[in-house]
Design an enzyme around this catalytic site. Sequence first.
Site, PDB file in Angstrom:
ATOM      1  N   ILE A   1       2.635   2.901  -1.812  1.00  0.00           N
ATOM      2  CA  ILE A   1       2.145   2.049  -1.563  1.00  0.00           C
ATOM      3  C   ILE A   1       2.060   1.042  -1.840  1.00  0.00           C
ATOM      4  O   ILE A   1       1.549   0.428  -2.955  1.00  0.00           O
ATOM      5  CB  ILE A   1       0.924   2.973  -2.500  1.00  0.00           C
ATOM      6  N   GLU A   2       1.692  -0.361  -1.408  1.00  0.00           N
ATOM      7  CA  GLU A   2       1.004  -1.482  -1.306  1.00  0.00           C
ATOM      8  C   GLU A   2       0.362  -1.930  -0.790  1.00  0.00           C
ATOM      9  O   GLU A   2       0.595  -3.105  -0.347  1.00  0.00           O
ATOM     10  CB  GLU A   2       2.982  -1.844  -0.673  1.00  0.00           C
TER      11      GLU A   2
END
Length: 294
Positions: free
Chosen positions: A153-154
């Site tokens: 998750i960026e």
Amino acid sequence: MAAQKIITILSIISFLLASIFRSSDAAGIAIYWGQNGNEGSLASTCATGNYQIVNIAFLSSFGSGRTPVLNLAGHCNPNNNNGCTFLSSQIQSCQSRGIKVLLSIGGGAGSYSLSSANDARQVANHIWNNYLGGQSNSRPLGNAVLNGVDFDIEAGSGQFWDVLARELKNKGGVTLSAAPQCPIPDAHLDAAIKTGLFDFVWVQFYNNPPCMYANGNVNNLLNSWNRWTGFPVGKLYMGLPAASAAAPSGGFIPANVLKSQVLPRIKSSAKYGGIMLWSKAFDNGYSNDIKGSL
């Protein structure tokens, strides 16, 4: 004689059990596969014998009312007639070799977010029914049951990823991994990782100058690693680029430096699990060079 046979049998059983536990605890390499059609098939990736875990990347769109999208770049398109269901047998081939195959969700270029705890539950149900142990008429990867889910998750906020982790873990038998950036706290996964639910955490020690190898200096890298060992995780992996081209903002460590200056320092941690590499497309010998030193 009977007693001697029993002792011999027990010794054999003890040896076999010890071997099983040694192999399951042995350090290894996790690799990302799926974002380059020229990186070879999933089956050939597993057949190298270099990898312990393969992350299929990415479920790149999901949450907040979005239609979930599996993006495997040049490999296949789930929406075409041929689709990606042919990968089912390749996944099973990998698993037959003792390799865990995970679905990586998110990525650096995806469109995803979780708007609420209920949204997280809906995403968990979608992943469970379409990729894990549930049932659906539209499983993009066919009938193969993946071992778990990788959180890469960026983007977006850090909200509700902990809920998603709990919901998936509560399904039973789901391996969870996460790929946070090395600066602490991670902007997206800090709360989720602190739940203690993640079996594997491979920290991205690249494209992050404050906590990566640079200019021949390993100090920032090792200082950050030592801080990450304090998190409640199962096994901690050092996430690295498999080549300099894999990390435009730096962090590539030449294999000889990794083996001589880094691995001897991090292997002493009880949480040490191995090395994560981005990605199969860039791994042109790097895993071969380091696998004997893990």
